[in-house]
Design a protein around this motif. Structure first.
Motif, PDB file in Angstrom:
ATOM      1  N   ARG A  61       0.813  -1.212   0.000  1.00 50.24           N
ATOM      2  CA  ARG A  61       0.000   0.000   0.000  1.00 50.24           C
ATOM      3  C   ARG A  61       0.852   1.270   0.000  1.00 50.24           C
ATOM      4  N   GLU A  62       2.166   1.104   0.160  1.00 52.14           N
ATOM      5  CA  GLU A  62       3.031   2.281   0.287  1.00 52.14           C
ATOM      6  C   GLU A  62       3.474   2.852  -1.059  1.00 52.14           C
ATOM      7  N   SER A  74       3.032   4.479  -4.698  1.00 52.86           N
ATOM      8  CA  SER A  74       2.062   5.280  -5.460  1.00 52.86           C
ATOM      9  C   SER A  74       2.289   5.166  -6.962  1.00 52.86           C
ATOM     10  N   TYR A  75       3.557   4.925  -7.381  1.00 57.00           N
ATOM     11  CA  TYR A  75       3.830   4.819  -8.821  1.00 57.00           C
ATOM     12  C   TYR A  75       5.171   4.108  -9.019  1.00 57.00           C
ATOM     13  N   ASP A 102       7.951   5.516  -6.656  1.00 53.99           N
ATOM     14  CA  ASP A 102       7.452   6.634  -5.853  1.00 53.99           C
ATOM     15  C   ASP A 102       6.658   6.077  -4.680  1.00 53.99           C
ATOM     16  N   LYS A 117       4.465   6.740  -0.884  1.00 58.28           N
ATOM     17  CA  LYS A 117       3.532   7.678  -0.254  1.00 58.28           C
ATOM     18  C   LYS A 117       4.192   8.369   0.942  1.00 58.28           C
ATOM     19  N   THR A 170       6.159   6.967   4.430  1.00 60.02           N
ATOM     20  CA  THR A 170       6.643   5.595   4.229  1.00 60.02           C
ATOM     21  C   THR A 170       8.110   5.485   4.626  1.00 60.02           C
TER      22      THR A 170
END
Length: 746
Positions: free
Chosen positions: A301-302, A304-305, A320, A322, A325
């Motif tokens: 879940r950490e 983003s991309y 990338d 979040k 993190t």
């Protein structure tokens, strides 16, 4: 005159030992004999002549390609690169397997592909990348190649009879069976091959470390290899787990596993993890695809991309993250779940004199040393014979030096050309070879200066011959030559190590955590095998269950989304799954059909479902013959992720019910003859074997069968009390008892 009628030809009959005109005969043969006759030659050819590397570090396809490049002069520093298509075409004189296969072999050995620690081919153009499955190499007409400088060590003295040569496939030219490499190439560059029933997977090692280890072993056969050969060194770098036990296993047996993880840095300003080195066994695409899958399933879940930023400067994967993190903790999780950490399986299977043999590093270096000793011996003997021949000729010049005029007079006064050599032999007391050499001297060279200069070489030649004979007699001097060559290789071609080490104690391994969301659910299982997971909120909205005609809910219980489930089939097999593996459902839908969802065998149906969180408690199996087996739940716990367990319970009698009990309780059994038995589960001792038939818990009347088993609850407790009151002696006979339990007539 009328022609005689020929008798009609007999038609061929399709019989066992008959044959049809124009076809082969039909022969009975055992299939094992057919396989042995037809398949074994192919299998041996693949093993011996194609898939496995030899002690010089090359497979035949590699050796043929490099040798043809050497013959084309592509090792000369003055030679320009040649089009790859030309090299491929030339190689087909030795390797008839097709231009595409040859070109793929060439690509892997180039500097541009980055597959080898020390590339053998200098390249210009697009040759793809070993670490990418989507970066394809260009066609051979667009790329150019020549041999790298290090190939001087592969072909040194190859024309001095250091190795055997054999005819090529059409007998038009000769090719070497091995290359006289001056350093152990077999360990310096990685080599992978899959033969028939066997394979080879040799990991690369640092050139300097390999050469130093070889020198140390030649001086001391008991040398500690780990002190000089620190571990594999991969072209892509990365970090290797330094495990002395595993390394020693690889060094001694040739088998083992090397764990390698990616190297990364963290850009705090951009909140971006940059991965610049990855394990040799994986690709950029495999890593990115796995991380994307983990993000989609909610296990990571950490992130983003994620993107691939590989360019002309080299490999880079950007992740990338979040806000908030911890990059180090995230990388520990990614190491565990993705190919960012991978293992290189070692299998040092190498051909020695045509026989495949799995060897450790020590044995490989001993074999290579023996091979190199033979090369030095053959080279020395070849040079010795050449020098002896030259000395023999120069000795004739020494005799001519005493009277040059006499030699000229003999040649001038000889009437026939054929008599020149015999007359010189008689005039100077030399043999035919010497006389032929003298007769071929140019007129301009018949002067004292030329002859004296040539004669001066005699002393040097005699000294060289003496040294060579001494080398052939003394093995220590041969080894000294090998050591000097290895030291020159270190000096000229060594590179800093690319793969560094990490130690288990240096890294705080994140404990494996379960990121599955946890929430209460209600589980419903129908008699025909349909499964529903319904949240309490959804269940309150609709309590009416949708079922197939004639179906009914056979099990229902409250659970959580993290609970594990064991599905017992009617074929005595258990299938393990989790509640979270099923989508949230509604009462108004049919649900998941378990035999299809868990891939049951054909004709296999669901019998019962048992939930568990920590594999505590027991499962009690009740069979039609009146027996029961109490099996600990720990018997179904596995260290691996096996989803299917065979022999989950006994098959000797049909299963009536499987009841999970976490603590001792009362069980009510009913029989087909109308009897019932109430007993406590504490009376049955647990069995360690899953397929145990257990013990007899109820005495059955003739032809009677156990029909049901259920846990006694408060709801049916009053009903049981009524049965107890009615349980009076029938026909003057008392009711049967089993310990403290009561057998009741219903």
């Amino acid at each position: 005159m009328p022609r005689k009628k020929e008798p009609p030809k007999k038609k061929a009959v399709f019989k066992h030992e008959a044959y049809i005109e124009g076809s082969g005969s039909i022969v009975n043969q055992r299939i094992t004999d057919t396989l042995k006759t037809n398949y074994m030659p192919y299998a041996m050819s693949v093993i011996v002549s194609r898939a496995l590397p030899e002690i010089d570090g090359f497979k035949p396809s590699h050796r043929k390609l490099l040798y043809m490049m050497y013959k084309r002069g592509l090792l000369s520093p003055d030679k320009e690169r040649s089009k790859s298509a030309n090299v491929v075409g030339e190689t087909m004189k030795l390797n008839p397997h097709g231009d595409q296969a040859i070109y793929e072999t060439l690509v892997r050995m180039t500097r541009g592909n980055e597959a080898l620690l020390h590339p053998y081919i200098d390249s210009k153009g697009n040759f793809g990348k070993q670490y990418s499955s989507k970066m394809h190499f260009a066609a051979p007409r667009y790329t150019e190649v020549k041999l790298e400088k290090i190939c001087n060590e592969l072909f040194r003295d190859i024309d001095h009879d250091t190795v055997d040569f054999v005819p090529n496939y059409d007998n038009t030219m000769q090719e070497p069976t091995l290359l006289p490499a001056t350093f152990p190439t077999v360990l310096v560059n990685s080599n992978t091959g899959i033969a028939v029933s066997m394979a080879s997977n040799v990991c690369p090692f640092n050139l300097q470390e390999v050469c130093e280890t070889t020198i140390a072993l030649m001086k001391d056969s008991n040398h500690d290899i780990l002190s000089t050969l620190k571990g594999p060194d991969f072209p892509g770098g990365g970090l290797m787990l330094y495990d002395e036990t595993e390394l020693n296993k690889v060094y001694e047996t040739g088998r083992g596993s090397i764990k390698v993880r990616s190297k990364y840095s963290y850009d705090q300003a951009a909140r971006c993890i940059e991965i610049t080195e990855i394990p040799y066994t994986t690709t950029v695409e495999a890593i990115i695809d796995k991380i994307i899958d983990l993000v989609k399933t909610g296990k990571i879940r950490e992130v983003s991309y994620i993107r691939d930023e590989t360019d002309i400067d080299g490999l880079k994967i950007a992740i990338d993250v979040k806000k908030g993190t911890d990059p180090d903790k995230l990388m520990q999780k990614l190491y565990r779940l993705t190919p960012l950490q991978d293992s290189y399986p070692c299998n040092f299977n190498i051909l020695i004199a045509g026989t495949p043999k799995v060897m450790g590093v020590r044995e490989i270096l001993i074999e290579w040393t023996a091979f190199r000793e033979e090369c030095i011996q053959r080279r020395t003997y070849f040079d010795l014979q050449k020098k002896k021949e030259k000395l023999h000729l120069l000795e004739a010049l020494s005799k001519i030096l005493l009277d040059i005029d006499k030699a000229i007079r003999i040649i001038r006064e000889t009437e026939n050309e054929a008599d020149v050599v015999p007359n010189l032999m008689i005039g100077f007391g030399i043999d035919e070879v010497q006389a032929e050499f003298v007769a071929e001297i140019k007129l301009r060279n018949i002067n004292k200066q030329y002859i004296l200069r040539r004669v001066e070489e005699v002393d040097t030649l005699r000294k060289d011959i003496e040294e060579m004979e001494d080398i052939l007699r003394d093995k220590k001097k041969i080894r000294k030559i090998i050591i000097n060559e290895l030291q020159d290789v270190i000096k000229n071609y060594s590179k800093p190590r690319k793969t560094m080490f990490f130690y288990q104690s240096d890294v705080e391994e994140e404990e494996e955590t379960d990121d599955t969301p946890d929430y209460p659910v209600n589980i419903f299982v129908s008699d025909s095998g349909y499964f529903k997971k319904i949240t309490p909120q959804s269940l309150r909205m609709s309590n009416e269950q949708k079922l197939k005609e004639g179906d009914y809910i056979s099990q229902s219980f409250e659970s959580t989304n993290k609970t594990e489930l064991i599905f017992f089939s009617d074929k005595a097999q258990a299938y393990k799954s989790r509640v979270s593996s099923f989508e949230d459902s509604k009462a108004s839908v049919m649900g998941d059909y378990i035999p299809a969802k868990l891939s049951f065998d054909d004709g296999e149906g669901l019998k019962t479902v048992v939930p568990t969180i920590d594999y505590s408690g027991y499962v009690i199996f009740f069979f039609e013959n009146g027996k029961a087996a109490k099996i600990p739940m720990k018997s179904y716990e596995t260290k691996t992720n096996r989803k299917k367990l065979s022999k989950a319970y006994s098959e000797k009698s049909p299963l009536v019910a499987a009841i999970f009990v976490n603590e001792e309780c009362d069980i009510l059994l009913r029989t087909s003859s109308g009897h019932a038995l109430l007993f406590n589960t504490g009376m049955i001792l647990p069995k360690s074997t899953r397929d145990s038939q257990g013990v007899q818990v109820i005495t059955l009347r003739k032809k009677a069968l156990l029909s049901s088993a259920e846990i006694v609850t408060e709801e049916n407790l009053e009903e049981l009390q009524k049965y107890r009151a009615k349980s009076v002696p029938a026909a003057g006979k008392p009711a049967k008892e089993l310990g403290d339990s009561n057998q009741l007539m219903l």
